[in-house]
Design a protein around this motif. Structure first.
Motif, short mmCIF file in Angstrom:
data_model
loop_
_atom_site.label_atom_id
_atom_site.label_comp_id
_atom_site.label_asym_id
_atom_site.label_seq_id
_atom_site.Cartn_x
_atom_site.Cartn_y
_atom_site.Cartn_z
N ILE A 145 0.98 -1.49 -0.08
CA ILE A 145 0.63 -0.30 0.06
C ILE A 145 0.65 1.00 -0.25
CG2 ILE A 145 -1.76 -1.19 1.01
CD1 ILE A 145 -0.76 0.37 3.68
N TYR A 175 -6.93 6.01 4.82
CA TYR A 175 -7.30 4.97 4.37
C TYR A 175 -6.00 4.99 3.04
CZ TYR A 175 -12.18 5.25 3.52
OH TYR A 175 -13.96 5.36 4.44
N ARG A 176 -6.14 4.14 2.46
CA ARG A 176 -4.78 3.70 1.59
C ARG A 176 -4.96 3.81 0.34
NH1 ARG A 176 -3.10 5.47 5.28
NH2 ARG A 176 -1.80 5.48 7.38
N ALA A 177 -4.00 3.50 -1.04
CA ALA A 177 -3.94 3.51 -1.84
C ALA A 177 -3.50 2.31 -2.07
CB ALA A 177 -2.80 3.50 -2.72
N SER A 178 -4.45 0.68 -2.98
CA SER A 178 -3.88 -0.53 -2.95
C SER A 178 -2.61 -0.35 -3.75
CB SER A 178 -4.70 -1.13 -2.26
OG SER A 178 -4.48 -3.06 -3.08
N GLU A 179 -1.72 -0.52 -4.26
CA GLU A 179 -0.92 -0.97 -4.84
C GLU A 179 -0.11 -2.37 -5.28
OE1 GLU A 179 0.12 1.75 -6.65
OE2 GLU A 179 -0.59 3.16 -5.72
N THR A 195 -11.40 -5.33 -9.79
CA THR A 195 -10.11 -4.99 -9.86
C THR A 195 -9.28 -5.70 -9.05
OG1 THR A 195 -10.23 -3.16 -8.51
CG2 THR A 195 -10.57 -3.11 -11.20
N GLU A 196 -9.68 -5.75 -7.40
CA GLU A 196 -9.34 -5.77 -6.48
C GLU A 196 -8.71 -7.25 -5.97
OE1 GLU A 196 -6.65 -4.10 -4.40
OE2 GLU A 196 -5.53 -4.96 -4.12
N LEU A 230 -7.04 -8.44 -3.40
CA LEU A 230 -6.85 -8.89 -1.91
C LEU A 230 -8.87 -8.59 -1.58
CD1 LEU A 230 -4.61 -5.68 -0.30
CD2 LEU A 230 -4.30 -7.86 -1.35
N HIS A 231 -9.57 -8.32 -2.24
CA HIS A 231 -10.83 -8.51 -2.21
C HIS A 231 -11.41 -9.03 -2.44
CE1 HIS A 231 -14.81 -6.99 -2.23
NE2 HIS A 231 -15.13 -7.39 -3.60
N LEU A 274 -10.73 -11.97 0.89
CA LEU A 274 -11.42 -11.60 1.91
C LEU A 274 -12.97 -11.99 1.35
CD1 LEU A 274 -11.34 -9.75 4.96
CD2 LEU A 274 -12.40 -7.90 3.66
N ASN A 288 -8.66 -11.65 5.68
CA ASN A 288 -7.80 -10.22 5.81
C ASN A 288 -6.68 -10.23 5.10
OD1 ASN A 288 -10.43 -11.12 7.68
ND2 ASN A 288 -10.08 -8.15 7.13
N ALA A 289 -6.16 -9.38 4.41
CA ALA A 289 -4.50 -9.38 3.59
C ALA A 289 -4.41 -8.44 4.84
CB ALA A 289 -4.72 -9.05 1.90
N LYS A 290 -3.15 -8.84 5.09
CA LYS A 290 -1.89 -8.03 5.94
C LYS A 290 -1.50 -6.71 4.92
CE LYS A 290 0.89 -6.83 9.29
NZ LYS A 290 0.71 -6.50 10.84
N LEU A 291 -1.35 -5.84 5.53
CA LEU A 291 -1.36 -4.35 4.57
C LEU A 291 0.14 -4.13 4.55
CD1 LEU A 291 -4.92 -2.54 4.34
CD2 LEU A 291 -3.76 -4.23 2.73
N THR A 322 -7.25 0.75 -6.42
CA THR A 322 -8.01 0.60 -5.38
C THR A 322 -7.65 1.00 -3.51
OG1 THR A 322 -8.59 -0.90 -6.84
CG2 THR A 322 -9.35 -0.70 -4.65
N VAL A 380 -8.25 1.49 0.03
CA VAL A 380 -8.93 0.43 0.93
C VAL A 380 -8.53 0.90 2.35
CG1 VAL A 380 -7.58 -1.70 -0.31
CG2 VAL A 380 -6.15 -0.82 1.67
N GLY A 421 -3.34 -3.88 10.99
CA GLY A 421 -2.83 -3.72 9.64
C GLY A 421 -3.36 -4.28 9.05
N SER A 422 -3.98 -4.94 8.81
CA SER A 422 -4.60 -5.92 7.98
C SER A 422 -6.19 -5.13 7.63
CB SER A 422 -5.32 -7.08 8.47
OG SER A 422 -6.26 -7.14 9.13
N LEU A 423 -6.40 -5.52 6.27
CA LEU A 423 -7.40 -5.35 5.03
C LEU A 423 -8.69 -5.03 5.65
CD1 LEU A 423 -8.51 -4.39 2.55
CD2 LEU A 423 -8.80 -6.58 2.12
N SER A 448 -12.22 -2.56 0.69
CA SER A 448 -11.75 -1.50 -0.34
C SER A 448 -13.19 -1.14 -0.88
CB SER A 448 -10.85 -2.55 -0.87
OG SER A 448 -12.06 -3.71 -1.43
#
Lengths: 418, 418
Positions: A150, A175-179, A205-206, A208-209, A212, A218-221, B156, B158, B164-166, B169
């Motif tokens: 992110i 919020y964060r941008a998911s990269e 598009t995601e 990680l979504h 989940l 729940n993905a680690k960011l 996207t 998030v 620190g997990s998702l 999104s």
């Protein structure tokens, strides 16, 4: 694989690179992943960024049907290894799914690929990904099932009403941008793709979504560096090309033979250049031509060479260096700059014979350009007792830096004067 | 102001440019708005983008205390008009508020500024803003009270959980990135800033949010072009510099005197260059030196000149053109490229006298560089019966394009050979 790295990863890892996009935001006919940077397609840089990491066993590149041959020729031309090309689907998710499906559920003798424990998903248009962040997402995915890079948001994100007016704005800090890159336990993301709806496959598009929603993972960011950005617009191609040129300018190697004047000039040039490249966190190396350290220089990814020729009208030594460079194949991935430095001026030579000589360098440079080696001539009035000698050397170093920085193929074969 | 434009805007308009940021994301000691692009600070490009629009009456630049003198010297050096420099606050919102407060509530004879009906707020680090989008946000602000430019999200967005997990999104299609410029009915944004909390002033980032929260004004959101992006990271400086170079390469003007050879060569060069610059959507103009259209060329923002000198060793005509360029002051904002083309080679001239002549061009180029005019020499073997003439011309055009594209100040005064 180095034992240390194997221990630190502790899982088999493969990567899937979706590269099926059309690049419509770029405003160009060529999809952005195939746009050339210093003559080489963007996707080749990204493939190389993954390929050099020896704990990634296989790289699956997913391209649209019409680009399969292009992709295969890129792999051939730039000597990429451990790559499998797969046909993409209509959307990003369908393409990634196709990439995952190539790994056999069970061990088949006919398929060279093995299902990995962890799979990296990375964009073909993020060429500057470093091993550090790849390792972090892989390790986090192993532990949490999924992980993704992110970045902080650069702009506030707003939601609009149906009439096109502001409905509300999000608090930027929350919020964060998911990269990319992202990584997943293979079975989790594979299952998520199998279970997800057509709507997800067509409009989502995601990744990680999906993990989940369908696998309760729940993905680690993980905060990544700014280098992870996605080449999206034309300005991003400009930025990427400048970054690549910058990276290629970090090291310069000065070579001479053993003649006194050449050695002294080489030493002075090296000392002056050292300050210039040090600012770019790079280094300058000074070598006699037959030094066996030359091979190490190549391995150290040096792409800039200054060859000091003892005689003004002689480019034999430059030719020898070209042969060495060619044998080392270092110009396959990046254009190499080779500055052929000539000393002294014979006062009696006529201008037209000077021109003929220039024509010689030009023809030579034209030939060598085909091998991705850019040769420029540089004439230095060398007289070790000249009080203005350091000024001349500074001027030479400035010209050398400029040639290295621009790497302009149209100026090859010119004879510049310091 | 043109009557048409006055009608189309129908309101008094001023602009506030917050430029107090420290640029920490850039990883540089210099705040990004003061970083040099082709030698000129980024903020000067942004100021120029607003200043050239004649329906914007005043431009208020808000900088931190330590940069006030720097900003004033930039205004002086680049001749910016209608600018007021104001000291910023600790945060972005406090800086903008300071900028707004400079407009007097009532007409004071001592203050040259007048409170505008509509105020534009724009970032100092978005130099490529066009009149079109400024007009759109101003007109929309007049109608709706507030308006701002938006762009589709590139990544996207998030939300993360405390660990620190998702967490979730956002659906990318439902949200937009809020960019600049924005515009407001002055009284609305002024009132919003007066009523908002210290928390808003210290931690908020979004002006549209304040107008909504404190004045119940739902801003109109207007889709802008990709050019509106904010220079944030080092790569953005690279991209901005490349875009500026690109813009400066759009036009080239070839000038000659009336001598037959020069006119013919000039015509051939012009025809060949036309194809090169046309690809960049630009144009090439061919003029005799005393043509009174030359002044129009300057007004048309041409920054590239090819001066064909009749005699090989004569740079008088180049010197004349430098004087004309200097008087027209076109190199104040952008470096001008001037390529001094020389014809013919006298077979009998010695190499050392050729070198002396080169030294002459070098000294001249060094002097003229102080005026932001970059002079390069180009020698063309011209023989109108030579079957290889077109090849030579192509080579000359390629070298000219390369010099124009790179605008490298370290290569000035060199004599290149086509």
């Amino acid at each position: 694989m180095e034992p240390g790295k194997l221990r630190s990863v502790g899982a088999s890892v493969a990567a899937v690179l979706p590269a099926g996009g059309s690049g419509e935001r770029l405003g160009s006919a060529t999809p952005k992943q195939f746009c050339a940077l210093l003559g080489r397609p963007l996707i080749s840089y990204t493939v190389r960024a993954l390929e050099r990491i020896n704990w990634i066993s296989d790289i699956v590149v997913v391209v649209s049907l019409e680009n399969i041959e292009t992709m295969k020729s890129i792999i051939e031309k730039y000597g990429h290894k451990r790559i499998t090309v797969v046909e993409g689907g209509m959307t990003r998710h369908r393409s990634i799914f196709n990439g995952l499906k190539i790994f056999p559920e069970s061990k088949l003798s006919s398929c060279p690929l093995q299902k990995p424990e962890v799979v990296i998903i990375h964009d073909a248009v993020r060429p500057f990904v470093e091993e550090d962040i790849l390792l972090k997402v892989v390790l986090a995915a192993k532990e949490h099932g999924a992980a993704g890079a992110i970045r902080p948001l650069v702009s506030t994100v707003v939601a609009s009403s149906a009439d096109g007016s502001l409905n509300h704005s999000l608090e930027r800090a929350s919020y964060r941008a998911s990269e990319m890159p992202q990584a997943f336990v293979f079975d989790i993301i594979y299952q998520a793709y199998h279970q997800c709806s057509d709507y997800d496959l067509d409009y989502g598009t995601e990744c990680l979504h999906l993990a989940l929603k369908y696998c309760k993972t729940n993905a680690k960011l993980i905060e990544g560096s700014p280098d992870l950005w996605k080449v999206t617009y034309k300005r991003d191609l400009y930025a990427a090309e400048s970054i690549i040129k910058d990276n290629l300018s970090q090291q310069v190697c000065v070579t001479t033979d053993m003649k006194e004047d050449a050695v002294q000039l080489g030493f002075l040039l090296h000392e002056t250049l050292k300050n210039e490249v040090k600012q770019a966190k790079g280094k300058s190396v000074f070598l006699c031509k037959n030094d066996n350290r030359l091979q190490n220089i190549f391995l150290g990814q040096c792409y800039n060479f200054i060859c000091i020729n003892a005689k003004k009208s002689d480019i034999k030594e430059t030719q020898q260096l070209v042969d060495i460079l060619e044998n080392a194949r270092i110009s396959v991935l990046h254009p190499v700059v080779l500055i052929s430095v000539h000393l002294n001026v014979s006062e009696n030579m006529s201008f037209s014979s000077g021109m003929e000589e220039l024509a010689g360098i030009k023809e030579f440079a034209k030939e060598v350009k085909k091998k991705h080696i850019l040769v420029y001539g540089l004439l230095i009035h060398y007289n070790k007792d000249d009080p203005k000698l350091q000024e001349t050397i500074n001027s030479a170093a400035a010209i050398i830096s400029a040639l290295i920085k621009d790497r302009n193929p149209e100026l090859i074969g010119q004879l510049l004067v310091a």
